[in-house]
Design a protein around this motif. Structure first.
Motif, PDB file in Angstrom:
ATOM      1  N   ARG A 158      -6.152  -4.381  -4.068  1.00  0.00           N
ATOM      2  CA  ARG A 158      -7.080  -3.430  -3.472  1.00  0.00           C
ATOM      3  C   ARG A 158      -7.368  -3.662  -2.153  1.00  0.00           C
ATOM      4  O   ARG A 158      -7.885  -4.863  -1.874  1.00  0.00           O
ATOM      5  CB  ARG A 158      -8.332  -3.188  -4.151  1.00  0.00           C
ATOM      6  CG  ARG A 158      -8.257  -2.762  -5.774  1.00  0.00           C
ATOM      7  CD  ARG A 158      -8.539  -1.395  -5.673  1.00  0.00           C
ATOM      8  NE  ARG A 158      -8.502  -0.835  -6.871  1.00  0.00           N
ATOM      9  CZ  ARG A 158      -7.894   0.317  -7.437  1.00  0.00           C
ATOM     10  NH1 ARG A 158      -7.004   0.771  -6.707  1.00  0.00           N
ATOM     11  NH2 ARG A 158      -7.870   0.453  -8.629  1.00  0.00           N
TER      12      ARG A 158
ATOM     13  N   ASN B 271      -8.561   5.570   7.089  1.00  0.00           N
ATOM     14  CA  ASN B 271      -7.375   6.318   7.398  1.00  0.00           C
ATOM     15  C   ASN B 271      -7.153   6.111   9.067  1.00  0.00           C
ATOM     16  O   ASN B 271      -8.053   6.226   9.999  1.00  0.00           O
ATOM     17  CB  ASN B 271      -7.628   7.987   7.218  1.00  0.00           C
ATOM     18  CG  ASN B 271      -6.235   8.646   7.486  1.00  0.00           C
ATOM     19  OD1 ASN B 271      -5.250   7.976   8.157  1.00  0.00           O
ATOM     20  ND2 ASN B 271      -6.221   9.899   7.048  1.00  0.00           N
TER      21      ASN B 271
ATOM     22  N   LYS C  78       2.560   3.660  -3.626  1.00  0.00           N
ATOM     23  CA  LYS C  78       1.334   4.001  -4.462  1.00  0.00           C
ATOM     24  C   LYS C  78       1.638   4.209  -5.980  1.00  0.00           C
ATOM     25  O   LYS C  78       0.442   4.283  -6.699  1.00  0.00           O
ATOM     26  CB  LYS C  78       0.871   5.430  -3.810  1.00  0.00           C
ATOM     27  CG  LYS C  78       0.244   5.219  -2.369  1.00  0.00           C
ATOM     28  CD  LYS C  78      -0.054   6.565  -1.761  1.00  0.00           C
ATOM     29  CE  LYS C  78      -0.483   6.158  -0.351  1.00  0.00           C
ATOM     30  NZ  LYS C  78      -0.915   7.325   0.376  1.00  0.00           N
TER      31      LYS C  78
ATOM     32  N   SER D  74      -3.322   2.620   6.552  1.00  0.00           N
ATOM     33  CA  SER D  74      -4.842   2.009   6.573  1.00  0.00           C
ATOM     34  C   SER D  74      -4.994   1.256   7.660  1.00  0.00           C
ATOM     35  O   SER D  74      -4.241   0.638   8.450  1.00  0.00           O
ATOM     36  CB  SER D  74      -4.930   1.125   5.414  1.00  0.00           C
ATOM     37  OG  SER D  74      -6.187   0.568   5.458  1.00  0.00           O
TER      38      SER D  74
ATOM     39  N   TYR E   3      -9.583   1.012   2.496  1.00  0.00           N
ATOM     40  CA  TYR E   3      -8.732   2.301   3.222  1.00  0.00           C
ATOM     41  C   TYR E   3      -9.752   2.966   4.291  1.00  0.00           C
ATOM     42  O   TYR E   3     -10.642   3.584   4.017  1.00  0.00           O
ATOM     43  CB  TYR E   3      -8.290   3.156   2.186  1.00  0.00           C
ATOM     44  CG  TYR E   3      -7.199   4.028   2.835  1.00  0.00           C
ATOM     45  CD1 TYR E   3      -5.978   3.940   3.202  1.00  0.00           C
ATOM     46  CD2 TYR E   3      -7.967   5.290   2.986  1.00  0.00           C
ATOM     47  CE1 TYR E   3      -5.126   4.699   4.042  1.00  0.00           C
ATOM     48  CE2 TYR E   3      -6.890   6.538   3.668  1.00  0.00           C
ATOM     49  CZ  TYR E   3      -5.878   6.103   4.270  1.00  0.00           C
ATOM     50  OH  TYR E   3      -5.036   7.064   4.768  1.00  0.00           O
TER      51      TYR E   3
ATOM     52  N   ASP F   8       0.783  -1.327   0.025  1.00  0.00           N
ATOM     53  CA  ASP F   8       0.080  -0.178  -0.055  1.00  0.00           C
ATOM     54  C   ASP F   8       0.895   1.309   0.115  1.00  0.00           C
ATOM     55  O   ASP F   8       0.550   2.361  -0.477  1.00  0.00           O
ATOM     56  CB  ASP F   8      -0.973   0.116   1.187  1.00  0.00           C
ATOM     57  CG  ASP F   8      -2.052   0.833   0.908  1.00  0.00           C
ATOM     58  OD1 ASP F   8      -2.547   1.019  -0.092  1.00  0.00           O
ATOM     59  OD2 ASP F   8      -2.635   1.259   1.962  1.00  0.00           O
TER      60      ASP F   8
END
Length: 171
Positions: A41, A46, A33, A112, A44, A30
């Motif tokens: 995938r 935060n 980027k 994440s 996500y 992840d």
């Protein structure tokens, strides 16, 4: 021919370690980027404020409810001696240091929440297993890595001098 408890504990520590590696791998993938593809995938959420807040809350709650645990962890007086004392005392310290680092990185790099919490929860469960489980786990892990890298070194396509396949006829 064996007691079932050590077998199930070794299975548990191995499975939890696999989940720690997967969650760590998700965090590494992840972070790249610029190389992100549609095949990889992860939802996500935060964790910038959630992970540090949970860490601080857990430390305060842990000290308030179980201060003797931390006092016993810091002292070296124990029934266990030698290497087993190391296997008993080291995992909680590794968990604490990992939690501090992931809390900082979550705040700094917007990690994440899902892989961070997965990694921390599995690592926490691993710290609750007995010292003998850690000893046997590390022994089996070392043996497995020696076998894996020994086999891959001898059978690597990159180690061969001829190309891995031959074209029969040009197209």
């Amino acid at each position: 021919f064996m007691n079932l408890t050590p077998v199930t504990d070794l299975t548990s520590i191995g499975t939890l370690f696999a989940f720690v590696v997967v969650c760590g791998g998700i965090l590494v993938l992840d972070a790249r980027k610029e190389k992100r593809t549609a095949l990889f995938r992860v939802p996500y959420i935060n964790g910038k404020y959630i992970v540090p807040l949970l860490f601080i809350s857990a430390v305060i709650l842990s000290v308030a409810t179980n201060g003797n645990y931390w006092k016993d962890l810091m002292t070296m007086d124990s029934d266990q001696k030698g290497i087993m004392l190391l296997f008993a005392k080291l995992p909680p310290f590794v968990f604490l240091i990992t939690s501090i680092i992931l809390s900082y990185l979550s705040y700094r790099r917007d990690l994440s929440l899902i892989p961070v919490m997965g990694l921390l929860s599995c690592l926490f469960l691993m710290t609750k297993l007995e010292a003998s489980n850690w000893f046997w786990f590390l022994l089996w892990l070392a043996a497995g890595l020696v076998i894996y890298f020994g086999f891959s070194f001898r059978n690597s396509q990159l180690n061969r001098h001829e190309p891995p396949y031959q074209d029969a006829a040009p197209c």
